[in-house]
Structure formats: C-alpha cells, structure tokens
Scaffold this active site. Structure first.
Site, PDB file in Angstrom:
ATOM      1  N   ARG A 124     -78.661  -2.782 -40.106  1.00 61.14           N
ATOM      2  CA  ARG A 124     -79.337  -2.120 -41.420  1.00 61.14           C
ATOM      3  C   ARG A 124     -78.569  -2.066 -42.296  1.00 61.14           C
ATOM      4  O   ARG A 124     -77.986  -1.093 -42.872  1.00 61.14           O
ATOM      5  CB  ARG A 124     -79.639  -0.542 -41.049  1.00 61.14           C
ATOM      6  CG  ARG A 124     -80.596  -0.758 -39.597  1.00 61.14           C
ATOM      7  CD  ARG A 124     -81.376   0.117 -39.385  1.00 61.14           C
ATOM      8  NE  ARG A 124     -82.650   0.422 -38.272  1.00 61.14           N
ATOM      9  CZ  ARG A 124     -82.367   0.384 -36.845  1.00 61.14           C
ATOM     10  NH1 ARG A 124     -81.418   1.413 -36.917  1.00 61.14           N
ATOM     11  NH2 ARG A 124     -83.085   0.735 -35.877  1.00 61.14           N
ATOM     12  N   LYS A 146     -79.996 -10.399 -55.738  1.00 56.48           N
ATOM     13  CA  LYS A 146     -81.049 -10.558 -54.969  1.00 56.48           C
ATOM     14  C   LYS A 146     -81.247 -11.141 -53.745  1.00 56.48           C
ATOM     15  O   LYS A 146     -79.454 -12.098 -54.250  1.00 56.48           O
ATOM     16  CB  LYS A 146     -82.239 -11.074 -56.513  1.00 56.48           C
ATOM     17  CG  LYS A 146     -83.046 -10.781 -57.141  1.00 56.48           C
ATOM     18  CD  LYS A 146     -83.836 -11.299 -58.189  1.00 56.48           C
ATOM     19  CE  LYS A 146     -84.805 -11.049 -58.334  1.00 56.48           C
ATOM     20  NZ  LYS A 146     -85.413 -11.738 -59.301  1.00 56.48           N
ATOM     21  N   GLU A 188     -79.325 -22.292 -66.607  1.00 58.49           N
ATOM     22  CA  GLU A 188     -78.972 -20.982 -66.526  1.00 58.49           C
ATOM     23  C   GLU A 188     -78.243 -19.774 -67.212  1.00 58.49           C
ATOM     24  O   GLU A 188     -78.260 -19.141 -67.682  1.00 58.49           O
ATOM     25  CB  GLU A 188     -78.387 -20.335 -64.207  1.00 58.49           C
ATOM     26  CG  GLU A 188     -79.218 -20.931 -63.608  1.00 58.49           C
ATOM     27  CD  GLU A 188     -80.981 -20.468 -63.504  1.00 58.49           C
ATOM     28  OE1 GLU A 188     -81.444 -19.605 -64.158  1.00 58.49           O
ATOM     29  OE2 GLU A 188     -81.591 -20.277 -62.354  1.00 58.49           O
ATOM     30  N   LYS A 230     -76.167 -10.721 -67.621  1.00 58.39           N
ATOM     31  CA  LYS A 230     -77.190 -10.913 -65.971  1.00 58.39           C
ATOM     32  C   LYS A 230     -76.557  -9.159 -66.542  1.00 58.39           C
ATOM     33  O   LYS A 230     -77.812  -8.008 -65.451  1.00 58.39           O
ATOM     34  CB  LYS A 230     -75.779 -11.627 -65.492  1.00 58.39           C
ATOM     35  CG  LYS A 230     -77.188 -10.793 -63.785  1.00 58.39           C
ATOM     36  CD  LYS A 230     -78.432 -11.559 -63.480  1.00 58.39           C
ATOM     37  CE  LYS A 230     -78.916 -11.755 -62.316  1.00 58.39           C
ATOM     38  NZ  LYS A 230     -78.728 -12.932 -61.128  1.00 58.39           N
ATOM     39  N   GLU A 240     -86.631  -5.344 -60.183  1.00 53.66           N
ATOM     40  CA  GLU A 240     -87.277  -6.093 -61.324  1.00 53.66           C
ATOM     41  C   GLU A 240     -88.481  -5.548 -61.794  1.00 53.66           C
ATOM     42  O   GLU A 240     -90.101  -5.847 -61.415  1.00 53.66           O
ATOM     43  CB  GLU A 240     -87.384  -7.587 -61.061  1.00 53.66           C
ATOM     44  CG  GLU A 240     -88.167  -8.099 -61.423  1.00 53.66           C
ATOM     45  CD  GLU A 240     -87.799  -9.661 -61.166  1.00 53.66           C
ATOM     46  OE1 GLU A 240     -86.992 -10.162 -60.625  1.00 53.66           O
ATOM     47  OE2 GLU A 240     -89.154 -10.323 -61.052  1.00 53.66           O
ATOM     48  N   ARG A 244     -86.331  -7.420 -65.966  1.00 52.75           N
ATOM     49  CA  ARG A 244     -84.903  -8.652 -65.130  1.00 52.75           C
ATOM     50  C   ARG A 244     -86.402  -9.303 -64.566  1.00 52.75           C
ATOM     51  O   ARG A 244     -85.878 -10.283 -64.757  1.00 52.75           O
ATOM     52  CB  ARG A 244     -84.949  -7.340 -63.638  1.00 52.75           C
ATOM     53  CG  ARG A 244     -84.031  -8.441 -62.893  1.00 52.75           C
ATOM     54  CD  ARG A 244     -83.491  -7.867 -61.827  1.00 52.75           C
ATOM     55  NE  ARG A 244     -82.542  -9.317 -60.979  1.00 52.75           N
ATOM     56  CZ  ARG A 244     -81.688  -8.411 -60.459  1.00 52.75           C
ATOM     57  NH1 ARG A 244     -81.325  -7.907 -59.967  1.00 52.75           N
ATOM     58  NH2 ARG A 244     -81.528  -9.652 -59.463  1.00 52.75           N
ATOM     59  N   ASN A 248     -86.762 -14.704 -65.385  1.00 52.33           N
ATOM     60  CA  ASN A 248     -87.137 -15.515 -65.062  1.00 52.33           C
ATOM     61  C   ASN A 248     -87.873 -17.015 -65.027  1.00 52.33           C
ATOM     62  O   ASN A 248     -88.698 -17.364 -64.950  1.00 52.33           O
ATOM     63  CB  ASN A 248     -88.498 -15.706 -63.755  1.00 52.33           C
ATOM     64  CG  ASN A 248     -88.144 -14.143 -62.946  1.00 52.33           C
ATOM     65  OD1 ASN A 248     -86.771 -14.661 -61.857  1.00 52.33           O
ATOM     66  ND2 ASN A 248     -87.985 -13.386 -62.338  1.00 52.33           N
ATOM     67  N   HIS A 268     -82.429 -26.311 -58.563  1.00 49.25           N
ATOM     68  CA  HIS A 268     -82.920 -24.918 -58.969  1.00 49.25           C
ATOM     69  C   HIS A 268     -82.678 -25.273 -60.234  1.00 49.25           C
ATOM     70  O   HIS A 268     -84.260 -25.509 -61.516  1.00 49.25           O
ATOM     71  CB  HIS A 268     -82.582 -23.983 -57.749  1.00 49.25           C
ATOM     72  CG  HIS A 268     -82.538 -23.413 -58.700  1.00 49.25           C
ATOM     73  ND1 HIS A 268     -84.401 -22.617 -58.763  1.00 49.25           N
ATOM     74  CD2 HIS A 268     -82.329 -22.259 -59.729  1.00 49.25           C
ATOM     75  CE1 HIS A 268     -84.243 -21.624 -59.421  1.00 49.25           C
ATOM     76  NE2 HIS A 268     -83.003 -20.375 -59.959  1.00 49.25           N
TER      77      HIS A 268
HETATM   78  P1  NAD Z   1     -76.221 -24.258 -53.364  1.00 51.93           P
HETATM   79  O1  NAD Z   1     -75.931 -23.222 -53.268  1.00 51.93           O
HETATM   80  O2  NAD Z   1     -77.642 -25.411 -52.320  1.00 51.93           O
HETATM   81  O3  NAD Z   1     -75.008 -24.976 -54.236  1.00 51.93           O
HETATM   82  C1  NAD Z   1     -75.329 -26.443 -53.904  1.00 51.93           C
HETATM   83  C2  NAD Z   1     -73.884 -27.662 -53.575  1.00 51.93           C
HETATM   84  O4  NAD Z   1     -72.906 -27.459 -54.535  1.00 51.93           O
HETATM   85  C3  NAD Z   1     -74.288 -27.487 -52.117  1.00 51.93           C
HETATM   86  O5  NAD Z   1     -74.578 -28.875 -51.766  1.00 51.93           O
HETATM   87  C4  NAD Z   1     -73.110 -26.275 -52.212  1.00 51.93           C
HETATM   88  O6  NAD Z   1     -72.837 -26.775 -50.609  1.00 51.93           O
HETATM   89  C5  NAD Z   1     -72.199 -27.839 -52.684  1.00 51.93           C
HETATM   90  N1  NAD Z   1     -70.834 -26.694 -53.598  1.00 51.93           N
HETATM   91  C6  NAD Z   1     -70.617 -25.516 -53.705  1.00 51.93           C
HETATM   92  N2  NAD Z   1     -69.680 -25.350 -54.030  1.00 51.93           N
HETATM   93  C7  NAD Z   1     -68.955 -26.624 -54.229  1.00 51.93           C
HETATM   94  C8  NAD Z   1     -67.851 -26.852 -55.034  1.00 51.93           C
HETATM   95  N3  NAD Z   1     -66.955 -25.611 -55.412  1.00 51.93           N
HETATM   96  N4  NAD Z   1     -67.370 -27.627 -54.859  1.00 51.93           N
HETATM   97  C9  NAD Z   1     -68.381 -28.741 -54.808  1.00 51.93           C
HETATM   98  N5  NAD Z   1     -69.358 -28.754 -53.892  1.00 51.93           N
HETATM   99  C10 NAD Z   1     -69.700 -27.081 -53.640  1.00 51.93           C
HETATM  100  O7  NAD Z   1     -76.713 -24.094 -55.139  1.00 51.93           O
HETATM  101  P2  NAD Z   1     -77.115 -23.214 -55.985  1.00 51.93           P
HETATM  102  O8  NAD Z   1     -77.222 -24.534 -58.143  1.00 51.93           O
HETATM  103  O9  NAD Z   1     -75.561 -22.556 -56.666  1.00 51.93           O
HETATM  104  O10 NAD Z   1     -78.027 -21.799 -55.552  1.00 51.93           O
HETATM  105  C11 NAD Z   1     -78.643 -22.579 -56.261  1.00 51.93           C
HETATM  106  C12 NAD Z   1     -80.504 -21.454 -54.981  1.00 51.93           C
HETATM  107  O11 NAD Z   1     -79.517 -20.622 -55.724  1.00 51.93           O
HETATM  108  C13 NAD Z   1     -80.819 -21.483 -54.962  1.00 51.93           C
HETATM  109  O12 NAD Z   1     -82.325 -20.890 -53.476  1.00 51.93           O
HETATM  110  C14 NAD Z   1     -82.217 -20.411 -55.790  1.00 51.93           C
HETATM  111  O13 NAD Z   1     -82.738 -20.148 -55.200  1.00 51.93           O
HETATM  112  C15 NAD Z   1     -81.049 -20.143 -55.538  1.00 51.93           C
HETATM  113  N6  NAD Z   1     -81.242 -18.008 -57.080  1.00 51.93           N
HETATM  114  C16 NAD Z   1     -80.559 -17.265 -56.567  1.00 51.93           C
HETATM  115  C17 NAD Z   1     -80.710 -16.112 -57.273  1.00 51.93           C
HETATM  116  C18 NAD Z   1     -80.489 -14.829 -57.130  1.00 51.93           C
HETATM  117  O14 NAD Z   1     -80.795 -13.719 -57.882  1.00 51.93           O
HETATM  118  N7  NAD Z   1     -80.230 -14.276 -55.653  1.00 51.93           N
HETATM  119  C19 NAD Z   1     -80.783 -16.762 -58.876  1.00 51.93           C
HETATM  120  C20 NAD Z   1     -80.817 -18.050 -59.247  1.00 51.93           C
HETATM  121  C21 NAD Z   1     -80.694 -18.540 -57.953  1.00 51.93           C
HETATM  122  N1  GLY Z   2     -81.645 -14.778 -61.025  1.00 55.45           N
HETATM  123  C1  GLY Z   2     -83.422 -13.943 -61.139  1.00 55.45           C
HETATM  124  C2  GLY Z   2     -82.414 -12.392 -61.301  1.00 55.45           C
HETATM  125  O1  GLY Z   2     -81.574 -11.922 -60.431  1.00 55.45           O
HETATM  126  O2  GLY Z   2     -83.638 -11.742 -60.864  1.00 55.45           O
END
Ligand code: NAD
Ligand code: GLY
Length: 366
Positions: A124, A146, A188, A230, A240, A244, A248, A268
């Site tokens: 939890r 998030k 982003e 942010k 949100e 917030r 998006n 993404h």
């Molecule tokens: P990811 O986590 O898939 O990382 C991208 C790639 O880079 C992966 O293959 C990873 O293993 C690799 N990698 C990570 N760090 C590395 C490094 N230092 N050196 C070499 N390779 C490395 O993708 P991302 O773009 O970081 O994140 C995308 C995800 O984030 C999506 O699922 C999206 O929905 C989510 N997201 C969440 C929020 C939120 O507010 N929580 C906001 C935006 C995106």
């Molecule tokens: N990346 C969208 C949010 O954090 O609200």
C-alpha cells in the site's frame, strides 16, 4: 548541482521534494542518504541501463553501507504492462522488501512509470525515488508523480498519482543515450515553450545545435528550465483537474499514433512531435494560432530531427483511438490547442467536421 523544489503546498514540507540536476551526481549518494528510513533500497532498472549505471549506483550506495536489491526488467515500451509490473512485485516479495525499503527507478520513463506504480501499490505504498537516465525522463516523466502501465486498449490507462521523495537527474547519463532517444526527449522540452514559456521556446531555437551535440551546459539548462516549468504546473494542479492537462499538448493524437503503430515503434516523443503539429493545425482551423506560427512549430521539430507528419491511419481510426484517451469526459473529446506560441488552452468544442478535415488534410502528405 542545481536544485529545484516541487512545493506541494496542501501538506507543506511533507510531500514537497527536491529535483537535483547536474553532471556526475549519480555518484553523490549523500543526496539521498538522509531520505532512507533504513540502509536498504530496491533498484528497478532494465537490461539496457543496468550494464551502464547499476553498478555505479550500487557501489556508491555500498560505500555508505546501503544494501541494494537490483530488479532488472526487460527493456521497451511493449513491456510496460501487468506482466512486467508483477516481476517487480515478485522480486520485492522474494527479497522481503518492507515498507521502509524505498524503490529507486533507474532508467527512462518506462522504468520510472512502472517502478512508481509498484511503489504506490506494494504494501500500500513505499518511498519512491527517481533517478532518470533519458532526456525525456529528466525533463518530464520523473517529476510530478504520474505512474502507471499501458493496457492493450490504451496507453497509461492504469496507474496512480504517487510523488517521488527526490529526483536525481545526472546529465552525464545522457552521453550513452541513443541519438533517436535524445531527439524524442527534445520534443518534451519544446512542449514547455509551446504551452507556457515563449522565452524558453526562443532559447530552444537558439540552442538546438548545442542540445543535439549534448553540450553539457546547454543540457543542464534545458533540464533546469523544463523542470521549473513542470514543477510550477504540478504545484498548481497535482492531480490534473486544470492546468496540468496542458502538458498533454499533442498527446491525444500522439497516443493514438503510438497505439496504432504498436507500442515502441514510434517513440513517445516522436508521436508527441507529430501529434503537436496536428494539434497546431487543428488550432489554426479553429481560428486560433496563425499559419506562420504553425510553420514555426514544424520548423523546430525539423531542427530537432523529429517527425512532423503523422501517419495516415484514416480519420476513423484516429477518432476511435482518440475516444479511448483519458481526457475524454462525458463522452466529449477534449483537446489541448494553441492560441499562440506560449499559450495553450483546453477546448472541448471542436466541431467533428473540423477535426475530420484536419485529420484528412494533415496526416497523409503533411
Ligand atoms: P524509455 O524508458 O523506453 O527509454 C528509452 C530507451 O533508452 C530504452 O531502451 C532505455 O533502456 C534506454 N536508456 C535509458 N537510459 C539510457 C541511457 N542513459 N543510455 C542508453 N540508453 C538508455 O523511454 P523514455 O522516452 O524515457 O520514456 C517514455 C515513457 O515515459 C513512455 O512510456 C511515456 O508514456 C512515459 N511518460 C511518462 C510521463 C509521466 O509524467 N509519468 C511523462 C512523459 C512520458
Ligand atoms: N507528462 C504529463 C504530466 O506529467 O502531466
């Protein structure tokens, strides 16, 4: 090292947390020592990041007598699901991790979202710490709480708001990031300029070469300014219900692209770039942003080497997928549109014909 605080004012001091940004700070464990209830943590990472940074983090923790349980997940957006989440729970239970065992996410947004959701729900709720290693995670996903996973019927559909206790963004980790991932992170960063910070937009345009060349000063400044934006948004609207949602921008179209093409095929950030161009085109057809600014938006994505043309799935498929978006309320689709560069708004009055026209005209040969 730069530090920005996310002030969650409803409970002053209690849930507010620092974002530390700098070169080489992964080795400065002093940063988190005072946040550890006991000298034991679980580190969630993946098969790509583990060989690069896991031992570095573990050995710095060890030097302070902190024991760590590594949990190494398969890499990829396609693994952001229940099965992978269960791997985390299996490991936490097998190693008898307790309520006092913080979970550290070491990786990109996928690891951060999965580990955060695990932290929100395991026993939890256990303390959560973000060590983002992609540009996207350092400028966006690690901040704001998030967390969650994808469902076959929609992206990020299952999750929780769960704030980390600290974010440690070491810009040196970006040295190993693949070029395509770096560009996806820039999408982003551009978002903050478009929705609320026109000066930052100009700064990004001027500094795109430095960003792409991974100039460390430019990267740290881009991460800092993004995190300031942010943090202000999250402070104003943690869950949100208002401002917030502007974060998006491009995401309603973008999530549809990611889902339709298969998770992981379009990154993404790539989907967000093409989705933002669609949102800008829609805004222009709604009598909002001018044509010149729509072109300026296309140009900055081109400068970053990001796609500006969304795939032509056909309006019906887009409409179906966008109907699954979390922003749908009372069956009405809500769009983040642009009045101008630096000013975004939420609109739920987009006529179906204008939307269909935008999808027809701006997806095939854009
Ligand atoms: P990811 O986590 O898939 O990382 C991208 C790639 O880079 C992966 O293959 C990873 O293993 C690799 N990698 C990570 N760090 C590395 C490094 N230092 N050196 C070499 N390779 C490395 O993708 P991302 O773009 O970081 O994140 C995308 C995800 O984030 C999506 O699922 C999206 O929905 C989510 N997201 C969440 C929020 C939120 O507010 N929580 C906001 C935006 C995106
Ligand atoms: N990346 C969208 C949010 O954090 O609200």
């Amino acid at each position: 090292m730069e530090t920005i605080t996310v002030n969650l004012a409803a409970t002053p001091g209690e849930r507010s947390y620092p974002i530390h940004i700098g070169n080489g700070i992964l080795s400065q464990t002093g940063i988190i020592l005072n946040l550890l209830p006991r000298k034991r943590v679980a580190i969630v990472t993946n098969t790509t990041v583990a060989p690069l940074y896991l031992e570095k983090l573990r050995s710095t923790l060890e030097s302070q007598d902190v024991v760590s349980v590594p949990i190494i997940l398969p890499d990829g957006e396609e693994h952001k699901n229940w099965q992978t989440l269960n791997l985390i729970f299996d490991a936490l239970l097998t190693h008898r991790c307790e309520r006092s065992t913080p979970i550290i996410a070491l990786g990109g947004g996928v690891v951060g979202d999965l580990a955060g959701f695990a932290a929100a729900t395991y026993l939890r709720g256990v303390p959560f710490m973000q060590f983002p290693t992609t540009l996207l995670a350092q400028v966006d996903s690690s901040v704001g709480g998030k967390t969650g996973i994808n469902h076959v019927l929609g992206k990020n559909m299952i999750g929780a708001f769960y704030q980390p206790r600290v974010v440690v963004a070491d810009s040196d980790t970006l040295d190993t990031l693949p070029e395509r991932e770096l560009r996806a992170g820039i999408a982003e960063i551009i978002k903050y300029g478009l929705i609320r910070d026109p000066n930052f937009m100009e700064w990004i345009e001027r500094n795109m070469t430095g960003l792409l060349a991974r100039d460390s000063e430019v990267l740290v400044e881009a991460i800092r300014r993004s995190c300031v934006n942010k943090a202000e948004i999250v402070e104003a609207d943690e869950r949100e219900s208002g401002v917030r949602a502007l974060l998006n921008l491009g995401h309603t179209f973008g999530h549809a692209i990611e889902n339709a093409m298969g998770y992981g095929v379009w990154l993404h950030g790539e989907a967000v770039a093409a989705g933002t161009v669609l949102a800008a085109e829609l805004s222009q057809r709604m009598g909002m942003i001018g044509k010149v600014d729509v072109e300026r938006i296309r140009n900055i994505y081109r400068q970053a080497g990001l796609p500006v043309a969304a795939p032509s799935l056909g309006p019906e498929k887009y409409l179906h997928l966008m109907g699954l978006d979390k922003k749908v309320e009372g069956g009405k689709m809500r769009f983040i549109l642009l009045n101008r560069i630096g000013e975004a708004v939420v609109r739920s009055d987009v006529p179906a014909a204008v939307l269909a026209e935008t999808l027809l005209e701006c997806t095939a040969n854009a």
